[in-house]
Motif scaffolding. Structure first.
Motif, PDB file in Angstrom:
ATOM      1  N   ILE A  33       0.838  -1.207   0.000  1.00 20.57           N
ATOM      2  CA  ILE A  33       0.000   0.000   0.000  1.00 20.57           C
ATOM      3  C   ILE A  33       0.870   1.252   0.000  1.00 20.57           C
ATOM      4  O   ILE A  33       0.584   2.229  -0.706  1.00 20.57           O
ATOM      5  CB  ILE A  33      -0.942  -0.010   1.224  1.00 20.57           C
ATOM      6  CG1 ILE A  33      -1.989  -1.114   1.076  1.00 20.57           C
ATOM      7  CG2 ILE A  33      -1.638   1.335   1.383  1.00 20.57           C
ATOM      8  CD1 ILE A  33      -2.840  -1.307   2.303  1.00 20.57           C
ATOM      9  N   THR A  36       2.260   1.709  -3.461  1.00 23.79           N
ATOM     10  CA  THR A  36       1.188   2.131  -4.362  1.00 23.79           C
ATOM     11  C   THR A  36       0.873   3.610  -4.182  1.00 23.79           C
ATOM     12  O   THR A  36       0.589   4.323  -5.158  1.00 23.79           O
ATOM     13  CB  THR A  36      -0.075   1.294  -4.130  1.00 23.79           C
ATOM     14  OG1 THR A  36       0.225  -0.094  -4.314  1.00 23.79           O
ATOM     15  CG2 THR A  36      -1.187   1.697  -5.082  1.00 23.79           C
ATOM     16  N   SER A  37       0.932   4.074  -2.937  1.00 24.92           N
ATOM     17  CA  SER A  37       0.619   5.482  -2.673  1.00 24.92           C
ATOM     18  C   SER A  37       1.656   6.426  -3.267  1.00 24.92           C
ATOM     19  O   SER A  37       1.392   7.629  -3.397  1.00 24.92           O
ATOM     20  CB  SER A  37       0.516   5.712  -1.160  1.00 24.92           C
ATOM     21  OG  SER A  37       1.794   5.635  -0.537  1.00 24.92           O
ATOM     22  N   ASN A  60      -0.244  12.025  -4.559  1.00 20.55           N
ATOM     23  CA  ASN A  60      -1.434  11.291  -4.124  1.00 20.55           C
ATOM     24  C   ASN A  60      -1.864  11.696  -2.714  1.00 20.55           C
ATOM     25  O   ASN A  60      -3.067  11.728  -2.426  1.00 20.55           O
ATOM     26  CB  ASN A  60      -1.166   9.789  -4.172  1.00 20.55           C
ATOM     27  CG  ASN A  60      -0.908   9.298  -5.583  1.00 20.55           C
ATOM     28  OD1 ASN A  60      -1.606   9.688  -6.510  1.00 20.55           O
ATOM     29  ND2 ASN A  60       0.108   8.457  -5.746  1.00 20.55           N
ATOM     30  N   TYR A  61      -0.914  11.993  -1.853  1.00 23.24           N
ATOM     31  CA  TYR A  61      -1.251  12.429  -0.511  1.00 23.24           C
ATOM     32  C   TYR A  61      -1.911  13.807  -0.536  1.00 23.24           C
ATOM     33  O   TYR A  61      -2.867  14.065   0.209  1.00 23.24           O
ATOM     34  CB  TYR A  61       0.008  12.462   0.364  1.00 23.24           C
ATOM     35  CG  TYR A  61       0.536  11.093   0.689  1.00 23.24           C
ATOM     36  CD1 TYR A  61       0.113  10.426   1.836  1.00 23.24           C
ATOM     37  CD2 TYR A  61       1.436  10.439  -0.149  1.00 23.24           C
ATOM     38  CE1 TYR A  61       0.573   9.158   2.146  1.00 23.24           C
ATOM     39  CE2 TYR A  61       1.909   9.175   0.153  1.00 23.24           C
ATOM     40  CZ  TYR A  61       1.482   8.535   1.294  1.00 23.24           C
ATOM     41  OH  TYR A  61       1.938   7.266   1.592  1.00 23.24           O
ATOM     42  N   ALA A  64      -5.366  13.278  -1.718  1.00 25.92           N
ATOM     43  CA  ALA A  64      -6.178  12.615  -0.688  1.00 25.92           C
ATOM     44  C   ALA A  64      -6.768  13.632   0.285  1.00 25.92           C
ATOM     45  O   ALA A  64      -7.926  13.499   0.711  1.00 25.92           O
ATOM     46  CB  ALA A  64      -5.335  11.590   0.062  1.00 25.92           C
ATOM     47  N   PRO A 245      -4.036   4.774  -6.149  1.00 24.15           N
ATOM     48  CA  PRO A 245      -2.951   5.508  -5.492  1.00 24.15           C
ATOM     49  C   PRO A 245      -3.451   6.485  -4.426  1.00 24.15           C
ATOM     50  O   PRO A 245      -2.847   6.599  -3.348  1.00 24.15           O
ATOM     51  CB  PRO A 245      -2.280   6.247  -6.659  1.00 24.15           C
ATOM     52  CG  PRO A 245      -2.592   5.416  -7.859  1.00 24.15           C
ATOM     53  CD  PRO A 245      -3.972   4.910  -7.615  1.00 24.15           C
ATOM     54  N   ILE A 246      -4.554   7.195  -4.706  1.00 26.30           N
ATOM     55  CA  ILE A 246      -5.096   8.146  -3.727  1.00 26.30           C
ATOM     56  C   ILE A 246      -5.675   7.407  -2.530  1.00 26.30           C
ATOM     57  O   ILE A 246      -5.484   7.805  -1.369  1.00 26.30           O
ATOM     58  CB  ILE A 246      -6.159   9.042  -4.394  1.00 26.30           C
ATOM     59  CG1 ILE A 246      -5.529   9.841  -5.538  1.00 26.30           C
ATOM     60  CG2 ILE A 246      -6.784   9.976  -3.377  1.00 26.30           C
ATOM     61  CD1 ILE A 246      -6.521  10.687  -6.307  1.00 26.30           C
ATOM     62  N   SER A 248      -4.740   4.502  -1.487  1.00 23.54           N
ATOM     63  CA  SER A 248      -3.593   3.969  -0.737  1.00 23.54           C
ATOM     64  C   SER A 248      -2.963   5.042   0.136  1.00 23.54           C
ATOM     65  O   SER A 248      -2.555   4.779   1.272  1.00 23.54           O
ATOM     66  CB  SER A 248      -2.560   3.403  -1.713  1.00 23.54           C
ATOM     67  OG  SER A 248      -3.099   2.330  -2.458  1.00 23.54           O
ATOM     68  N   ALA A 249      -2.884   6.266  -0.378  1.00 21.64           N
ATOM     69  CA  ALA A 249      -2.347   7.369   0.426  1.00 21.64           C
ATOM     70  C   ALA A 249      -3.226   7.624   1.647  1.00 21.64           C
ATOM     71  O   ALA A 249      -2.725   7.834   2.761  1.00 21.64           O
ATOM     72  CB  ALA A 249      -2.243   8.631  -0.433  1.00 21.64           C
TER      73      ALA A 249
END
Length: 280
Positions: A33, A36-37, A60-61, A64, A245-246, A248-249
């Motif tokens: 994870i 992936t993020s 991605n973070y 998020a 990805p989002i 996962s973040a």
């Protein structure tokens, strides 16, 4: 070399292999994870699969936190999990002390009922809990989650504390009461501090259970104002899109507080589980 040496080496190898499987099974999903993020959508779907991100990114973070009020959901989860943990420990301490110290009839039957009460699937309790919260007018409030979480956490918290309370000599409480302490005072000033590893263990278990719970959080609190993190993360999925990805973040954001909490109290939790198993 004696004949026993190959047997010892084989036994050690099997133990290390078993430990390795457990570690990989526990950590691999979280590591995947995390990787992936740090990937882009393009890299995530390309073939062959890349294990380590070619160009790690924190975009991605940022998305998020921009796409959903993640900090607000995080705050709600902290309030709910902390409140449920504190109340669970207080109620469980009273219940465990009564079972461990008072001359209760059918004590073993009580413990059996406590264990049995934790075996009901949560989905079978959903309708009664929902109707109760609606009758009280508590839907879409923190209390709608805190009180059910306390009920769900009580069996494991009580069982953990009972094993620790039983291991504490009664003479310590008697000495405190001779010095003028009440029974309640002896519980909170003598028994609970001496059972600190068990209290920490029960507290961590209760906090994690409340932090990760999804079904009740989804059913009882539909308002964004009191929405918790697990439900908030599920909203990143669109009708035709699934931004892994989002998501996962956001999952990493949810995992980090629990990881830090367990890391901070690791020795107490491990010691509490070990001592509780030996004393129980």
């Amino acid at each position: 070399m004696s004949k026993a040496t190959p047997v010892i080496w084989t036994s050690a190898a099997l133990r290390w292999a078993a430990a390795g499987i457990v570690v990989i099974n526990g950590f691999f999903p979280a590591v995947w994870i995390l990787f992936t993020s740090l990937k882009t959508e393009t890299e995530l779907v390309q073939k062959p699969i890349t294990w380590w991100p070619d160009a790690p990114t924190l975009e991605n973070y940022i998305k998020a936190f921009e796409d959903q009020p993640l900090l607000h959901y995080l705050k709600n989860s902290v309030i709910v999990a902390t409140g449920a943990t504190a109340l669970s420990l207080v109620v469980a301490a009273f219940a465990a002390y009564a079972i461990a110290r008072l001359n209760l009839k059918h004590r073993q039957l009580i413990l059996t009922c406590i264990v049995a009460s934790s075996m009901f699937p949560l989905v079978t309790l959903l309708v009664p809990i929902f109707e109760t919260m609606r009758a009280l007018g508590w839907l879409n409030t923190y209390a709608a989650l805190i009180l059910p979480y306390v009920v769900l956490n009580l069996p494991v918290c009580t069982l953990v504390l009972v094993s620790f309370f039983q291991s504490i000599p009664r003479d310590l409480e008697n000495a405190a009461m001779i010095d003028g302490c009440t029974r309640m005072g002896a519980l909170w000033r003598v028994v609970v501090p001496l059972a600190a590893p068990g209290v920490f263990t029960a507290g961590i278990l209760a906090f994690v259970n409340a932090w990760d719970e999804f079904l009740l959080a989804l059913s009882l609190n539909s308002s964004p104002a009191v929405r918790t993190l697990p439900v908030g993360i599920s909203l990143y999925q669109g009708e035709f899109t699934f931004p892994w990805p989002i998501i996962s973040a956001a999952l990493i954001v949810a995992i980090v507080p629990i990881a830090l909490l367990i890391a901070a109290f690791q020795e107490r939790v491990v010691g509490g589980l070990t001592q509780g198993g030996l004393k129980g």
